[in-house]
Motif scaffolding. Structure first.
Motif, PDB file in Angstrom:
ATOM      1  N   ARG A 181       0.512  -1.239   0.036  1.00 56.34           N
ATOM      2  CA  ARG A 181       0.134  -0.019   0.051  1.00 56.34           C
ATOM      3  C   ARG A 181       0.787   1.350  -0.013  1.00 56.34           C
ATOM      4  N   SER A 182       2.114   1.084   0.730  1.00 55.70           N
ATOM      5  CA  SER A 182       2.848   2.133   0.501  1.00 55.70           C
ATOM      6  C   SER A 182       3.630   2.620  -0.839  1.00 55.70           C
ATOM      7  N   ARG A 183       3.608   1.486  -1.619  1.00 57.98           N
ATOM      8  CA  ARG A 183       4.152   1.637  -3.054  1.00 57.98           C
ATOM      9  C   ARG A 183       3.249   0.809  -4.083  1.00 57.98           C
ATOM     10  N   PRO A 184       2.094   1.297  -4.405  1.00 61.48           N
ATOM     11  CA  PRO A 184       1.141   0.711  -5.344  1.00 61.48           C
ATOM     12  C   PRO A 184       1.863   0.562  -6.480  1.00 61.48           C
ATOM     13  N   LEU A 185       1.345  -0.617  -7.397  1.00 61.47           N
ATOM     14  CA  LEU A 185       1.596  -0.935  -8.448  1.00 61.47           C
ATOM     15  C   LEU A 185       1.180   0.219  -9.650  1.00 61.47           C
ATOM     16  N   THR A 186       1.529   0.825 -10.571  1.00 61.91           N
ATOM     17  CA  THR A 186       1.167   1.467 -11.523  1.00 61.91           C
ATOM     18  C   THR A 186       0.314   0.632 -12.673  1.00 61.91           C
ATOM     19  N   ASP A 187      -0.422   1.064 -13.352  1.00 67.99           N
ATOM     20  CA  ASP A 187      -0.926   0.209 -14.527  1.00 67.99           C
ATOM     21  C   ASP A 187       0.006  -0.260 -15.397  1.00 67.99           C
ATOM     22  N   GLU A 188       1.101   0.531 -15.749  1.00 73.73           N
ATOM     23  CA  GLU A 188       2.112  -0.053 -16.671  1.00 73.73           C
ATOM     24  C   GLU A 188       2.862  -1.185 -15.991  1.00 73.73           C
ATOM     25  N   GLN A 189       2.954  -1.084 -14.557  1.00 76.44           N
ATOM     26  CA  GLN A 189       3.985  -2.424 -14.060  1.00 76.44           C
ATOM     27  C   GLN A 189       2.967  -3.565 -13.983  1.00 76.44           C
ATOM     28  N   ILE A 190       1.622  -3.327 -13.612  1.00 73.33           N
ATOM     29  CA  ILE A 190       0.657  -4.406 -13.846  1.00 73.33           C
ATOM     30  C   ILE A 190       0.510  -5.103 -15.409  1.00 73.33           C
ATOM     31  N   THR A 191       0.391  -4.157 -16.111  1.00 74.09           N
ATOM     32  CA  THR A 191       0.596  -4.681 -17.757  1.00 74.09           C
ATOM     33  C   THR A 191       1.684  -5.691 -18.039  1.00 74.09           C
ATOM     34  N   THR A 192       2.944  -5.068 -17.550  1.00 71.67           N
ATOM     35  CA  THR A 192       4.335  -5.701 -17.501  1.00 71.67           C
ATOM     36  C   THR A 192       4.210  -7.060 -16.954  1.00 71.67           C
ATOM     37  N   LEU A 193       3.610  -7.168 -15.778  1.00 74.42           N
ATOM     38  CA  LEU A 193       3.629  -8.493 -14.879  1.00 74.42           C
ATOM     39  C   LEU A 193       2.526  -9.526 -15.877  1.00 74.42           C
ATOM     40  N   LEU A 194       1.447  -9.125 -16.362  1.00 76.56           N
ATOM     41  CA  LEU A 194       0.516  -9.832 -17.093  1.00 76.56           C
ATOM     42  C   LEU A 194       1.222 -10.366 -18.229  1.00 76.56           C
ATOM     43  N   GLN A 195       1.882  -9.416 -19.214  1.00 74.10           N
ATOM     44  CA  GLN A 195       2.437  -9.782 -20.260  1.00 74.10           C
ATOM     45  C   GLN A 195       3.730 -10.791 -20.121  1.00 74.10           C
ATOM     46  N   THR A 196       4.392 -10.614 -18.817  1.00 77.36           N
ATOM     47  CA  THR A 196       5.559 -11.539 -18.600  1.00 77.36           C
ATOM     48  C   THR A 196       4.880 -13.006 -18.370  1.00 77.36           C
ATOM     49  N   ALA A 197       3.470 -12.865 -17.867  1.00 76.84           N
ATOM     50  CA  ALA A 197       2.795 -14.256 -17.651  1.00 76.84           C
ATOM     51  C   ALA A 197       2.258 -14.918 -18.911  1.00 76.84           C
ATOM     52  N   GLY A 198       2.327 -14.134 -20.230  1.00 78.71           N
ATOM     53  CA  GLY A 198       1.862 -14.487 -21.208  1.00 78.71           C
ATOM     54  C   GLY A 198       0.616 -14.085 -21.603  1.00 78.71           C
ATOM     55  N   ILE A 199       0.214 -12.971 -20.912  1.00 79.94           N
ATOM     56  CA  ILE A 199      -1.431 -12.573 -21.372  1.00 79.94           C
ATOM     57  C   ILE A 199      -1.098 -11.264 -22.044  1.00 79.94           C
ATOM     58  N   ASN A 200      -1.801 -11.235 -23.180  1.00 81.63           N
ATOM     59  CA  ASN A 200      -1.547  -9.966 -24.118  1.00 81.63           C
ATOM     60  C   ASN A 200      -2.610  -9.155 -23.923  1.00 81.63           C
ATOM     61  N   VAL A 201      -2.224  -8.073 -23.156  1.00 78.93           N
ATOM     62  CA  VAL A 201      -2.997  -7.020 -22.625  1.00 78.93           C
ATOM     63  C   VAL A 201      -2.429  -5.652 -22.642  1.00 78.93           C
ATOM     64  N   THR A 202      -3.265  -4.607 -22.835  1.00 80.56           N
ATOM     65  CA  THR A 202      -2.868  -3.333 -23.015  1.00 80.56           C
ATOM     66  C   THR A 202      -2.856  -2.513 -21.633  1.00 80.56           C
ATOM     67  N   ARG A 203      -2.061  -1.550 -21.483  1.00 82.56           N
ATOM     68  CA  ARG A 203      -2.197  -0.643 -20.236  1.00 82.56           C
ATOM     69  C   ARG A 203      -3.762  -0.019 -20.226  1.00 82.56           C
ATOM     70  N   ARG A 204      -4.146   0.127 -21.134  1.00 84.96           N
ATOM     71  CA  ARG A 204      -5.604   0.939 -21.066  1.00 84.96           C
ATOM     72  C   ARG A 204      -6.482  -0.149 -20.420  1.00 84.96           C
ATOM     73  N   THR A 205      -6.470  -1.332 -20.821  1.00 82.25           N
ATOM     74  CA  THR A 205      -7.201  -2.397 -20.311  1.00 82.25           C
ATOM     75  C   THR A 205      -7.242  -2.776 -18.882  1.00 82.25           C
ATOM     76  N   VAL A 206      -5.959  -2.768 -18.366  1.00 82.72           N
ATOM     77  CA  VAL A 206      -5.607  -2.933 -17.122  1.00 82.72           C
ATOM     78  C   VAL A 206      -5.993  -1.592 -16.264  1.00 82.72           C
TER      79      VAL A 206
END
Length: 65
Positions: A34-59
């Protein structure tokens, strides 16, 4: 019109239902520091690393739900 289109995202095993994406994003947000929340871009990168093709806008859209 929604009837004709699949609500899915491209994932590692064919197409993952959009509901799975929503749940994954929600889980990532619940588990984040909570003191360092993930950005949309970081979440997008994590999902893409897991093989899920998603855009930052969708996240960004599903991070607010």
């Amino acid at each position: 019109m929604r009837y004709f289109f699949s609500e899915a995202v491209q994932g590692p095993w064919r197409r993952d239902p959009l509901l799975l994406l929503k749940r994954k994003v929600k889980k990532m947000i619940e588990d984040e520091d909570r003191s360092r929340p993930l950005t949309d871009e970081q979440i997008t990168t994590l999902l893409q690393t897991a093989g899920i093709n998603v855009t930052r806008r969708t996240v960004a859209k599903y991070a607010r739900i």
